[in-house]
Design an enzyme around this catalytic site. Sequence first.
Site, PDB file in Angstrom:
ATOM      1  CG  ASP A 242       5.417  -0.291   1.167  1.00  0.00           C
ATOM      2  OD1 ASP A 242       4.497   0.301   1.776  1.00  0.00           O
ATOM      3  OD2 ASP A 242       6.472  -0.653   1.726  1.00  0.00           O
ATOM      4  CG  ASP A 244      10.939  -1.079   3.711  1.00  0.00           C
ATOM      5  OD1 ASP A 244      10.504   0.090   3.750  1.00  0.00           O
ATOM      6  OD2 ASP A 244      11.955  -1.434   4.320  1.00  0.00           O
TER       7      ASP A 244
END
Length: 326
Positions: A242, A244
Site C-alpha cells: 500500500d 500508507d
Amino acid sequence: MTVELEQIPTDVKIAVIGGSGLYHLDNLEVNIPLALLSTFSLVLTFFNPQVLGEVNPLTPWGHPSDRIIISLHTPSSTKVAFLARHGRGHYLNPSEVPARANIAALKSLGVTTILAFSAVGSLREEIPPRDFILPSQIIDRTKGIRPSTFFENGVTAHVPFADPFDKSLADLIVANAGVLEGAKLHTDKTLVCMEGPAFSTRAESHLYRQWGADIINMSVLPESKLAREAEIAYQMVCMSTDYDCWKEHEEAVTVEAVIANLGANGDNAKRLVEAVIPALAKALEEGSLKSVEALKGSNRFAVITSKEKRNPEQVNKLEYILPGYF
Ligand SMILES: CSC[C@H]1O[C@H](OP(=O)(O)O)[C@H](O)[C@@H]1O
Ligand SMILES: Nc1ncnc2[nH]cnc12
C-alpha cells in the site's frame, strides 16, 4: 496436524520468518486443517520440501510465536525452519510478538541465517504495491514497550548495529531475484518501524518521507536487533502492499488492501524462496558469505560488564544463545 518432533534438531541453518499473510509453508505435506486457515491466509508453496515435523522449544524467554515447522528441501537436502511471526491465525499484534523467544528458539535449532518476510507500506511513488524491497537501513519509531535486548539484568553488552541487515544475504537474494514476475526488486532502502497496531497519521507519513524513509512496517524491530545479538545473519524481504496515507487524495491504508496485495505477491515470494534456499545452502556450506562468516564470534567481546559483576542467572540465560561466551 503435523507431528511434533521428539528430538529438537540442532542442524537447521536456515530460517524463514513469515509475516502478515505468510503463516505456514503450505505444501500439501504440512497438514493444517482447513478450519485453521483464516480467510486472510496466504498459501506459500515451497518447491518439493518434505515436512519433518514441528518443534516448540521453551527458551529462557518463553515459547516462540507458534510451533516452528522444520522441512527438508530437496535436492539440496537443506533443513529449513519456518516460524509465523504473528502465529498461525495472526493472534499476536506486532507489539506482542515474543521476539526474544523467536530468535532464541531459532538459534537453538542451529540457525545462522534468517530471511524475514514483511508486508510494508510504501512512502515512495516509485515503489508501487506488489514490488519487493530489500532495506539496508532502519529508523526506530517503536515506543520502548517491546523487550529489545538479551543483554540486561546484570549482563550489559553493546553490539554494532550501524548496518542492521546482512549484506551478503542481500546480495544473494539480488542474484536470485530474476525469478520475480511483474515485480521490481528495490535495494538499499530505509525502513521505518512504527509501534502500531493502528496505522500512521498523514502527518507522520509525511514526516517519515521528509526523513528520507522509503517504506514502513511494525515488525523489523526488535527482531533484527536480537538476531544481531544472537549472531544470526538477518535480511528482511519486504513486500509493498500500500501507499500508507501520504497521498492526500487517495484512500489511506487498510488491512483489506494489505492482504489483497499480499495474496497477489504469494507466487513471487514462493519463487524467490525456491531460488534462494539452494543457493544459500550452498554458500553456507562453502563458507563463502563474507558477512555471515564475520558474524560468527563477533559478540564474544561485546560484553562490558566485568566478570565478577555478571548476574549468574542472566549468564545462565545467555548461555542458551551464546554458549561458552560468559
Ligand atoms: C496487516 S498490516 C500491518 C502489519 O503488517 C506487517 O506485518 P509483518 O511485518 O509481520 O508482515 C506490519 O509490520 C504490521 O505488523
Ligand atoms: N502502511 C503500513 N504501515 C505500517 N505497516 C504496514 N504494513 C503494511 N502496510 C503498512
